[in-house]
Design an enzyme around this catalytic site. Structure first.
Site, mmCIF file in Angstrom:
data_model
loop_
_atom_site.group_PDB
_atom_site.id
_atom_site.type_symbol
_atom_site.label_atom_id
_atom_site.label_comp_id
_atom_site.label_asym_id
_atom_site.label_seq_id
_atom_site.Cartn_x
_atom_site.Cartn_y
_atom_site.Cartn_z
ATOM 1 N N HIS A 1 1.179 -8.886 -3.956
ATOM 2 C CA HIS A 1 0.230 -7.832 -3.592
ATOM 3 C C HIS A 1 1.052 -6.563 -3.355
ATOM 4 C CE1 HIS A 1 -3.551 -6.245 -1.864
ATOM 5 N NE2 HIS A 1 -2.731 -5.544 -1.104
ATOM 6 N N ASP B 1 0.521 -17.382 -5.155
ATOM 7 C CA ASP B 1 1.134 -16.274 -5.894
ATOM 8 C C ASP B 1 0.049 -15.524 -6.652
ATOM 9 O OD1 ASP B 1 2.766 -14.518 -7.199
ATOM 10 O OD2 ASP B 1 3.469 -15.965 -8.696
ATOM 11 N N GLU C 1 1.889 -10.379 0.033
ATOM 12 C CA GLU C 1 2.224 -8.958 0.045
ATOM 13 C C GLU C 1 3.729 -8.818 0.299
ATOM 14 O OE1 GLU C 1 -0.353 -6.487 2.458
ATOM 15 O OE2 GLU C 1 0.669 -4.637 1.860
ATOM 16 N N ASP D 1 0.846 -1.200 0.000
ATOM 17 C CA ASP D 1 0.000 0.000 0.000
ATOM 18 C C ASP D 1 0.879 1.247 0.000
ATOM 19 O OD1 ASP D 1 0.957 -0.439 2.592
ATOM 20 O OD2 ASP D 1 -0.706 0.646 3.504
#
Ligand code: CA
Ligand code: CA
Length: 610
Positions: free
Chosen positions: A529, A571, A580, A204
């Protein structure tokens, strides 16, 4: 059967046994030849699990064969398939404790030739290729450190450094709002501050002080433990030509951001700099929503105080390049400490704050109720830097009987590492405590080593179900760091071998068959991710990033083919619970790989076979 025949057979048997025991290189190599002629020999299988980068010539080299195997031996063949170079026997079958995997060990250790090879076993396809050479982890060591450069916020990544993963600057954070949860008299509602720079935390685009805490500690301690090695390690970042080691350039990029997170009026530290909600799977900077700093917390403030005290120690040696930095760090650390004394237990409780303040904040909470470990760690860093007895007394108040592997919420072990690292420079009154710490750390390290032989993958990682938490790959790397710290205490090489077993785990010798660092190995994550990797239109993910790894919690609710503790990895960019990336996972990988690289000459791993 006549006597002569029996005699001949027995002689042949004896001979074979002797050859196998004493001259394994010389069995030329009938069964290997048969494999070579079989149809499958040129195809690859992940049924043979090995370190997909490879091995140093003079270390133990273990591969693991999974599934039922009908034959007893394995062959090492040159990667072009032309030359069979070694045959060895497989170990006994074992059943793994945390999945249905059955394994047999192929011990390649006696084979010390350098080059590129594959393993072949009759009835199977051949293994992924692997190298044996003196610099087998060299590129990896640089890449995982450079992973931090790719996480930089507020600055464009130019092609000459970032290659095809070049991108714009993303969130500038030149204007950040004080969230209503963080309002004070000196910074009332509507106040704007500036909080640029630092690393994006993970997949993020937000920046969290608590997670920066252990990450910064881990990178700074890598430099403290291996200064000569890092002095010359260059990773092609914009600062590679300056006089500071590149690892410290990278640390400094985040440290300068951390300074902006301290309220200059009271010394408290905002818990995070964040969007109200996570951005979509877009490139950094596409979304233009407001950014906030949120409520100060005691955990963030103590982690900040610890990192600043440690940074002051490290950057003091670079006074000519950074004349005022160490003093600024000390001052920031002291002010944070004073705030924490006045606010000893302020938790960042996002759900509660969302009831009281708008806008709601939905990004990572990094909430922590248990703060004795943060007190102990911050006090240790300040004590080692200042030698002021007041801080020693806080350590004494907060040391308890147990200590375990460090994580973002449990930083007690970081205090141990720091106190032990500087034990020779501490006042006499600290020596009793240091002895206790030494004993506990070695006890943990010995427990790790004692259980390797009962582990179906012969690694330190994966001996306990508890190893397979969210971010389990960081558990493996942190176990490696703990073992390296044990080695520092008594110089016993066995601890480094334990650390190496976990490096092998992370690079392919595990129940999933993945090499868990992007851009490395044959079977490697392609869909982490990680927003830039998803959104940049480039097939290969941003390189040098360690993914989280098996996590039976599967909090992402994505589709998993396997769900046992050691196989629950997928994956997929959906899978934030196992795929992530995160700065606090990459940092122990940086420490581990580069520690091994730094040791390789001293411990003779890289000597050529005579
Ligand atoms: Ca540099
Ligand atoms: Ca804690």
């Amino acid at each position: 059967m006549n006597e002569q025949k029996i005699y001949t057979q027995s002689l042949l048997f004896q001979l074979e046994k002797r050859i196998k025991i004493f001259r394994p290189e010389r069995i030329l190599f009938l069964s290997c030849l048969l494999i070579q002629l079989s149809a499958d020999a040129q195809k690859l299988t992940d049924q043979i699990r090995l370190n997909q980068l490879g091995y140093y010539p003079n270390t133990s080299k273990i591969a693991i064969v999974t599934g039922k195997v009908a034959y007893e031996s394995f062959c090492i063949v040159s990667a072009d398939g032309e030359d069979t170079l070694y045959e060895g026997g497989l170990g006994r079958e074992m059943k793994s404790a945390y999945s249905s995997t059955v394994t047999r060990i192929a011990d390649l250790s006696p084979f010390r030739k350098t080059g590129e090879f594959v393993l072949r076993i009759r009835g199977l396809k051949q293994s992924f290729p692997f190298r044996i050479d003196n610099s087998v982890y060299n590129e990896l060591g640089k890449a995982v450190l450079k992973g931090f450069y790719y996480q930089r916020s507020s600055m464009a990544l130019e092609e000459k450094y970032a290659g095809k993963w070049n991108r714009g600057a993303g969130h500038s954070d030149a204007v950040v709002l004080i969230h209503p949860s963080a309002v004070t008299d000196d910074r009332p509602a509507g106040t704007k501050i500036s909080s640029p720079g630092g690393w994006y935390d993970a997949g993020d685009y937000n920046k969290y002080i608590v997670n920066s805490g252990i990450t910064m500690y881990t990178l700074l301690s890598a430099f403290e433990d291996f200064p000569n090695y890092y002095d010359t390690l260059q990773i092609n970042i914009p600062e590679s030509k300056d006089k500071l080691p590149d690892i410290l350039n990278e640390v400094l990029y985040n440290l300068r951001w951390m300074f902006t997170m301290q309220d200059p009026f009271d010394g408290g530290v905002y818990h995070k700099c964040t969007n109200a909600e996570f951005d979509g799977m877009v490139m950094p900077g596409v979304t233009k929503t407001s950014r906030y700093v949120v409520q100060k917390s005691t955990a963030a403030t103590l982690d900040f105080a610890a990192v600043m005290a440690q940074a002051a120690r490290v950057f003091k040696k670079f006074k000519s390049q950074l004349p005022r930095l160490a003093d600024s760090c000390l001052k920031a650390s002291a002010n944070a400490w004073l705030w924490a004394l006045k606010h000893p237990a302020v938790e960042y409780d996002q759900a509660r704050l969302n009831k009281e303040y708008k806008p709601d904040i939905g990004t990572g909470a990094y909430s922590d109720k248990l703060l004795a470990d943060e007190w102990m760690w911050a006090a240790s860093e300040i004590f080692v830097t200042s030698k002021n007895k007041m801080y020693f007394e806080v350590i004494e108040q907060n040391i308890n009987d147990s200590v375990g592997l460090p994580s973002w919420s449990n930083v007690r072990m970081l205090a141990y590492y720091t106190m032990l690292r500087y034990q020779d420079n501490l006042p006499k009154y600290a020596s009793e405590m240091v002895q206790v710490m030494r004993k506990r750390l070695l006890k943990l390290a010995d427990e790790y080593l004692n259980r390797v032989s009962s582990n179906a993958f012969a690694t330190v990682m994966g001996q306990s179900r508890r190893d397979f938490v969210w971010g389990s790959n960081a558990v493996a790397a942190n176990q490696g760091i703990l073992l390296i710290n044990a080695y520092f205490l008594n110089g016993e090489k066995k601890y480094i071998f334990g650390a190496l077993s976990n490096l092998d785990y992370l690079l392919g010798r595990n129940a999933t068959g993945y090499c868990f660092v992007t851009g490395f190995g044959t079977k490697s994550p392609m869909h982490p991710h990680h927003r830039p990797s998803v959104a940049d239109g480039i097939d290969e993910p941003v390189p040098g990033l360690l993914v989280g790894g098996p996590n039976p919690g599967r909090q992402d609710k994505c589709h998993y083919l396997f769900t046992d503790p050691e196989t629950s990895y997928v994956d997929s960019d959906c899978a934030y619970a196992s795929n992530e990336v995160a700065i606090n996972w990459n940092a122990p990988m940086v420490y581990l790989v580069n520690a091994i690289e730094a040791f390789k000459h001293e411990l003779g791993f890289s000597e050529m076979n005579k």
